[in-house]
Design an enzyme around this catalytic site. Structure first.
Site, short mmCIF file in Angstrom:
data_model
loop_
_atom_site.label_atom_id
_atom_site.label_comp_id
_atom_site.label_asym_id
_atom_site.label_seq_id
_atom_site.Cartn_x
_atom_site.Cartn_y
_atom_site.Cartn_z
N ASP A 189 -25.51 -43.81 -2.71
CA ASP A 189 -25.95 -44.15 -4.06
C ASP A 189 -24.83 -43.97 -5.08
O ASP A 189 -24.57 -44.86 -5.88
CB ASP A 189 -27.19 -43.32 -4.45
CG ASP A 189 -27.02 -41.82 -4.22
OD1 ASP A 189 -25.94 -41.37 -3.74
OD2 ASP A 189 -27.97 -41.06 -4.51
N ASP B 159 -19.54 -39.19 -6.83
CA ASP B 159 -19.43 -38.26 -7.96
C ASP B 159 -18.14 -37.46 -7.76
O ASP B 159 -17.07 -37.94 -8.06
CB ASP B 159 -20.70 -37.40 -8.00
CG ASP B 159 -20.75 -36.45 -9.19
OD1 ASP B 159 -20.11 -36.74 -10.20
OD2 ASP B 159 -21.44 -35.42 -9.10
N ASP C 7 -32.52 -39.12 -7.54
CA ASP C 7 -33.60 -38.22 -7.93
C ASP C 7 -33.15 -37.13 -8.88
O ASP C 7 -31.96 -36.83 -9.02
CB ASP C 7 -34.16 -37.53 -6.69
CG ASP C 7 -33.20 -36.46 -6.15
OD1 ASP C 7 -32.03 -36.79 -5.92
OD2 ASP C 7 -33.62 -35.29 -6.00
N PHE D 45 -25.83 -37.45 -15.95
CA PHE D 45 -26.72 -37.32 -14.79
C PHE D 45 -27.75 -38.45 -14.84
O PHE D 45 -28.48 -38.60 -15.81
CB PHE D 45 -27.41 -35.96 -14.77
CG PHE D 45 -28.11 -35.72 -13.47
CD1 PHE D 45 -27.40 -35.30 -12.35
CD2 PHE D 45 -29.47 -35.94 -13.36
CE1 PHE D 45 -28.05 -35.11 -11.13
CE2 PHE D 45 -30.13 -35.75 -12.14
CZ PHE D 45 -29.41 -35.33 -11.03
N VAL D 46 -27.77 -39.25 -13.78
CA VAL D 46 -28.64 -40.42 -13.78
C VAL D 46 -29.71 -40.32 -12.70
O VAL D 46 -29.52 -39.66 -11.67
CB VAL D 46 -27.83 -41.73 -13.58
CG1 VAL D 46 -26.96 -42.02 -14.80
CG2 VAL D 46 -26.96 -41.67 -12.32
N LYS E 82 -19.01 -42.31 -10.76
CA LYS E 82 -19.05 -41.62 -12.05
C LYS E 82 -17.64 -41.36 -12.57
O LYS E 82 -16.79 -40.87 -11.84
CB LYS E 82 -19.81 -40.31 -11.89
CG LYS E 82 -20.72 -40.01 -13.06
CD LYS E 82 -21.32 -38.64 -12.95
CE LYS E 82 -22.66 -38.65 -12.26
NZ LYS E 82 -23.31 -37.33 -12.35
P1 5GP Z 1 -20.49 -35.95 -4.49
O1 5GP Z 1 -20.36 -35.29 -3.17
O2 5GP Z 1 -19.74 -37.25 -4.60
O3 5GP Z 1 -20.16 -35.03 -5.63
O4 5GP Z 1 -22.00 -36.19 -4.72
C1 5GP Z 1 -22.65 -37.26 -4.18
C2 5GP Z 1 -24.12 -36.99 -4.15
O5 5GP Z 1 -24.54 -36.16 -5.25
C3 5GP Z 1 -24.85 -38.29 -4.33
O6 5GP Z 1 -25.12 -38.90 -3.08
C4 5GP Z 1 -26.11 -37.86 -5.04
O7 5GP Z 1 -27.06 -37.46 -4.08
C5 5GP Z 1 -25.70 -36.64 -5.84
N1 5GP Z 1 -25.40 -36.99 -7.26
C6 5GP Z 1 -24.20 -37.01 -7.86
N2 5GP Z 1 -24.29 -37.39 -9.15
C7 5GP Z 1 -25.60 -37.63 -9.37
C8 5GP Z 1 -26.37 -38.06 -10.51
O8 5GP Z 1 -25.87 -38.34 -11.62
N3 5GP Z 1 -27.70 -38.18 -10.34
C9 5GP Z 1 -28.32 -37.92 -9.15
N4 5GP Z 1 -29.63 -38.07 -9.11
N5 5GP Z 1 -27.64 -37.50 -8.06
C10 5GP Z 1 -26.30 -37.37 -8.16
MG MG Z 2 -26.81 -38.42 -1.91
#
Ligand code: 5GP
Ligand code: MG
Length: 176
Positions: free
Chosen positions: A93, A96, A152, A145-146, A124
């Site tokens: 999805d 981040d 979710d 945060f979306v 992001k």
């Molecule tokens: P990363 O490991 O890249 O930091 O995080 C990825 C995961 O964090 C995504 O697959 C998602 O599940 C969650 N995540 C990161 N940013 C957001 C956000 O803004 N909203 C939501 N709902 N989940 C996020």
């Molecule tokens: Mg995820």
């Protein structure tokens, strides 16, 4: 909650993603690996726009233990397809910090695939902590945060048809 991307914008972004993926793979058979749970809506929309021979598997990566704070990442790949000698496209999805995709790709690379690429709906801005870039990105979004379209907050809002920014007052009024 403030709408960041409405249904039509999301659909256009997913269509563009499918066009780029098709341009990259052509008719070659593809193994899609969706990262649960946030990718389910994207997965359902995207695979129906792809015409090459396609296998679809999933794995689960969870790091957001509760709310918006990041926890330890765990990957459960018990439900995944065999990816040896396959061209694999990981679908998530949102990119981040990037730790999730980096760890998922590392895990897949251990299984002797022919290739591994990654596609995300969202990236992001200003959050990346890894030397890694997803191959296909539908939207770059600001650092907020979306929720919605699969994403979710505390396991809710995945069913919103649009993508919304969850602001501090929304977090305060969220009912569990
Ligand atoms: P990363 O490991 O890249 O930091 O995080 C990825 C995961 O964090 C995504 O697959 C998602 O599940 C969650 N995540 C990161 N940013 C957001 C956000 O803004 N909203 C939501 N709902 N989940 C996020
Ligand atoms: Mg995820």
């Amino acid at each position: 909650m403030k709408t960041l991307l409405d249904e039509d914008e999301l659909q256009a972004g997913v269509t563009q993603l499918a066009t780029e993926i098709t341009a990259a793979y052509g008719d070659r058979p593809l193994t899609i690996v969706g990262v649960l749970t946030g990718s389910v809506v994207l997965l359902a929309d995207l695979i129906r726009l792809l015409d090459m021979p396609l296998r679809v598997g999933v794995l689960q990566a969870s790091s957001y233990r509760s709310g918006t704070t990041r926890g330890q990442l765990t990957i459960n790949s018990e439900m995944m397809l065999n990816v040896a000698e396959r061209d694999v496209l990981v679908i998530d999805d949102i990119f981040d910090t990037g730790h999730t995709l980096v760890e998922v790709v590392a895990k897949l690379q251990d299984l002797s695939p022919n290739s591994v690429k990654t596609a995300v709906l969202l990236r992001k801005h200003g959050r990346q902590e890894v030397e890694f870039a997803p191959d296909f990105v539908a939207f770059d979004i600001p650092n907020e945060f979306v929720v919605g379209y699969g994403l979710d907050y505390a396991d809710q809002y995945r069913n919103l048809r649009y993508l919304a920014v969850m602001e501090p007052e929304d977090l305060a009024s969220h009912c569990p």
